[in-house]
Design a protein around this motif. Structure first.
Motif, PDB file in Angstrom:
ATOM      1  N   LYS A  11       0.838  -1.208   0.000  1.00 17.29           N
ATOM      2  CA  LYS A  11       0.000   0.000   0.000  1.00 17.29           C
ATOM      3  C   LYS A  11       0.873   1.259   0.000  1.00 17.29           C
ATOM      4  O   LYS A  11       0.575   2.246  -0.691  1.00 17.29           O
ATOM      5  CB  LYS A  11      -0.896   0.008   1.236  1.00 17.29           C
ATOM      6  CG  LYS A  11      -1.784   1.250   1.366  1.00 17.29           C
ATOM      7  CD  LYS A  11      -2.759   1.354   0.198  1.00 17.29           C
ATOM      8  CE  LYS A  11      -3.720   2.510   0.362  1.00 17.29           C
ATOM      9  NZ  LYS A  11      -3.052   3.830   0.323  1.00 17.29           N
ATOM     10  N   LYS A  12       1.982   1.220   0.725  1.00 12.74           N
ATOM     11  CA  LYS A  12       2.853   2.393   0.839  1.00 12.74           C
ATOM     12  C   LYS A  12       3.628   2.647  -0.449  1.00 12.74           C
ATOM     13  O   LYS A  12       3.856   3.801  -0.823  1.00 12.74           O
ATOM     14  CB  LYS A  12       3.821   2.170   2.008  1.00 12.74           C
ATOM     15  CG  LYS A  12       4.815   3.306   2.227  1.00 12.74           C
ATOM     16  CD  LYS A  12       5.655   3.066   3.463  1.00 12.74           C
ATOM     17  CE  LYS A  12       6.616   1.915   3.258  1.00 12.74           C
ATOM     18  NZ  LYS A  12       7.518   1.709   4.424  1.00 12.74           N
ATOM     19  N   ARG A  13       4.020   1.570  -1.150  1.00  9.10           N
ATOM     20  CA  ARG A  13       4.949   1.725  -2.268  1.00  9.10           C
ATOM     21  C   ARG A  13       4.324   1.642  -3.645  1.00  9.10           C
ATOM     22  O   ARG A  13       4.971   1.976  -4.637  1.00  9.10           O
ATOM     23  CB  ARG A  13       6.064   0.679  -2.150  1.00  9.10           C
ATOM     24  CG  ARG A  13       7.025   0.993  -1.028  1.00  9.10           C
ATOM     25  CD  ARG A  13       8.213   0.063  -1.052  1.00  9.10           C
ATOM     26  NE  ARG A  13       7.895  -1.226  -0.463  1.00  9.10           N
ATOM     27  CZ  ARG A  13       8.575  -2.336  -0.688  1.00  9.10           C
ATOM     28  NH1 ARG A  13       9.592  -2.326  -1.533  1.00  9.10           N
ATOM     29  NH2 ARG A  13       8.245  -3.466  -0.097  1.00  9.10           N
ATOM     30  N   ASP A  14       3.078   1.194  -3.753  1.00  5.57           N
ATOM     31  CA  ASP A  14       2.448   1.087  -5.070  1.00  5.57           C
ATOM     32  C   ASP A  14       1.446   2.221  -5.271  1.00  5.57           C
ATOM     33  O   ASP A  14       0.385   2.234  -4.649  1.00  5.57           O
ATOM     34  CB  ASP A  14       1.734  -0.262  -5.201  1.00  5.57           C
ATOM     35  CG  ASP A  14       1.177  -0.488  -6.605  1.00  5.57           C
ATOM     36  OD1 ASP A  14       1.378   0.390  -7.465  1.00  5.57           O
ATOM     37  OD2 ASP A  14       0.553  -1.527  -6.846  1.00  5.57           O
ATOM     38  N   PRO A  15       1.766   3.177  -6.152  1.00  5.07           N
ATOM     39  CA  PRO A  15       0.850   4.304  -6.362  1.00  5.07           C
ATOM     40  C   PRO A  15      -0.476   3.888  -6.988  1.00  5.07           C
ATOM     41  O   PRO A  15      -1.448   4.645  -6.926  1.00  5.07           O
ATOM     42  CB  PRO A  15       1.637   5.221  -7.306  1.00  5.07           C
ATOM     43  CG  PRO A  15       2.616   4.332  -7.984  1.00  5.07           C
ATOM     44  CD  PRO A  15       2.977   3.276  -6.983  1.00  5.07           C
ATOM     45  N   ALA A  16      -0.530   2.696  -7.591  1.00  2.00           N
ATOM     46  CA  ALA A  16      -1.771   2.233  -8.217  1.00  2.00           C
ATOM     47  C   ALA A  16      -2.732   1.607  -7.210  1.00  2.00           C
ATOM     48  O   ALA A  16      -3.900   1.369  -7.533  1.00  2.00           O
ATOM     49  CB  ALA A  16      -1.467   1.213  -9.321  1.00  2.00           C
ATOM     50  N   ALA A  17      -2.251   1.325  -5.999  1.00  2.00           N
ATOM     51  CA  ALA A  17      -3.088   0.671  -4.984  1.00  2.00           C
ATOM     52  C   ALA A  17      -4.001   1.693  -4.322  1.00  2.00           C
ATOM     53  O   ALA A  17      -3.525   2.616  -3.650  1.00  2.00           O
ATOM     54  CB  ALA A  17      -2.212  -0.015  -3.946  1.00  2.00           C
ATOM     55  N   ARG A  18      -5.298   1.527  -4.517  1.00  2.00           N
ATOM     56  CA  ARG A  18      -6.252   2.487  -3.961  1.00  2.00           C
ATOM     57  C   ARG A  18      -6.507   2.254  -2.472  1.00  2.00           C
ATOM     58  O   ARG A  18      -6.688   3.200  -1.713  1.00  2.00           O
ATOM     59  CB  ARG A  18      -7.573   2.408  -4.740  1.00  2.00           C
ATOM     60  CG  ARG A  18      -7.446   2.867  -6.185  1.00  2.00           C
ATOM     61  CD  ARG A  18      -8.758   2.718  -6.930  1.00  2.00           C
ATOM     62  NE  ARG A  18      -8.644   3.198  -8.297  1.00  2.00           N
ATOM     63  CZ  ARG A  18      -8.182   2.466  -9.307  1.00  2.00           C
ATOM     64  NH1 ARG A  18      -7.773   1.214  -9.092  1.00  2.00           N
ATOM     65  NH2 ARG A  18      -8.102   2.971 -10.525  1.00  2.00           N
ATOM     66  N   ASN A  19      -6.547   0.987  -2.054  1.00  2.00           N
ATOM     67  CA  ASN A  19      -6.793   0.660  -0.652  1.00  2.00           C
ATOM     68  C   ASN A  19      -6.323  -0.766  -0.376  1.00  2.00           C
ATOM     69  O   ASN A  19      -6.028  -1.532  -1.294  1.00  2.00           O
ATOM     70  CB  ASN A  19      -8.275   0.823  -0.291  1.00  2.00           C
ATOM     71  CG  ASN A  19      -9.183   0.058  -1.249  1.00  2.00           C
ATOM     72  OD1 ASN A  19      -9.138  -1.177  -1.309  1.00  2.00           O
ATOM     73  ND2 ASN A  19     -10.004   0.781  -2.012  1.00  2.00           N
ATOM     74  N   VAL A  20      -6.279  -1.129   0.911  1.00  2.00           N
ATOM     75  CA  VAL A  20      -5.771  -2.452   1.298  1.00  2.00           C
ATOM     76  C   VAL A  20      -6.710  -3.572   0.860  1.00  2.00           C
ATOM     77  O   VAL A  20      -6.274  -4.706   0.633  1.00  2.00           O
ATOM     78  CB  VAL A  20      -5.527  -2.529   2.813  1.00  2.00           C
ATOM     79  CG1 VAL A  20      -4.397  -1.604   3.229  1.00  2.00           C
ATOM     80  CG2 VAL A  20      -6.790  -2.223   3.598  1.00  2.00           C
ATOM     81  N   PHE A  21      -7.997  -3.287   0.722  1.00  2.00           N
ATOM     82  CA  PHE A  21      -8.948  -4.320   0.290  1.00  2.00           C
ATOM     83  C   PHE A  21      -8.663  -4.741  -1.153  1.00  2.00           C
ATOM     84  O   PHE A  21      -8.730  -5.919  -1.503  1.00  2.00           O
ATOM     85  CB  PHE A  21     -10.387  -3.809   0.428  1.00  2.00           C
ATOM     86  CG  PHE A  21     -10.776  -3.496   1.838  1.00  2.00           C
ATOM     87  CD1 PHE A  21     -11.070  -4.513   2.743  1.00  2.00           C
ATOM     88  CD2 PHE A  21     -10.832  -2.178   2.278  1.00  2.00           C
ATOM     89  CE1 PHE A  21     -11.411  -4.226   4.048  1.00  2.00           C
ATOM     90  CE2 PHE A  21     -11.182  -1.886   3.584  1.00  2.00           C
ATOM     91  CZ  PHE A  21     -11.470  -2.905   4.469  1.00  2.00           C
TER      92      PHE A  21
END
Length: 209
Positions: A11-21
């Protein structure tokens, strides 16, 4: 739990990740780590068949092969992940990043410890192959498509086939540009061409005399 650290790291390092779910349900790299963490538990208590069965299921569903005997620290980020292979005696430190097509493998010549050890914060670019029982130092970066066959010191950037260190300044390197990277082989060829031009000029000078 390490799996929670893996989730937070992505979650911290991937700018494409919108949320942990989204990461939990949709990221194959994270799913591969879940399979690995479970299979590694069984491997440590010597239930090797069950461990390999779980790891092969993980390979089938994610396209990422992690041997249950490998040692992986906290916060590994396998980005995209397809085709990643991590061997039995490979060791990976905390907060490392592996891109698609990376192999942490052996050369077939070694026994016992056969696979590489990555320090903390190591980045390995897409398609890179790290082969053999040596160490890649903390925060080192390996460019896409490189083939690494010997030790890489900490805080260095390695490029090429076989890989050579092209940056070593004692400080943490800037993020590796996966496209605009120096090619050490081309650089050596340019030096050879320059030497040949000098030799030709001397030969012509001698012939004229």
């Amino acid at each position: 739990m390490k799996i929670i650290d893996d989730l937070k790291s992505i979650k911290k390092r991937d700018p494409a990740a919108r949320n942990v779910f989204e990461i939990f349900f949709l990221y194959s790299g994270f799913h591969a780590l879940i399979y690995y963490r479970i299979s590694h538990f069984f491997y440590k208590i010597h239930l090797f068949f069950i461990a390999r069965l779980i790891s092969q299921l993980g390979r089938f569903f994610t396209g990422i092969e992690i041997h249950p005997g490998a040692t992986i620290g906290r916060g590994l980020f396998i980005d995209h992940g397809s085709g990643v292979v991590i061997g039995e005696t490979a060791e990976i430190g905390d907060e490392c990043t592996l891109y698609q097509g990376v192999t942490l493998g052996g050369t077939g010549k070694d026994t016992g410890k056969r696979h590489p050890t990555l320090g903390n914060g190591v980045l390995v670019g897409a398609g890179a192959k790290v082969l053999g029982p040596f160490k890649v130092g903390d925060r080192a970066k390996i460019a896409a498509g490189s083939i690494v066959l010997s030790e890489i010191p900490p805080d260095c950037t390695a490029v090429g086939s076989p890989a050579r260190v092209v940056r070593r300044n004692g400080e943490r390197p800037a993020d590796l540009d996966q496209v605009h990277i120096p090619d050490p082989i081309s650089q050596e060829l340019c030096k050879l061409h320059a030497e040949l031009d000098k030799l030709k000029a001397k030969i012509e000078e001698l012939e004229n005399k």
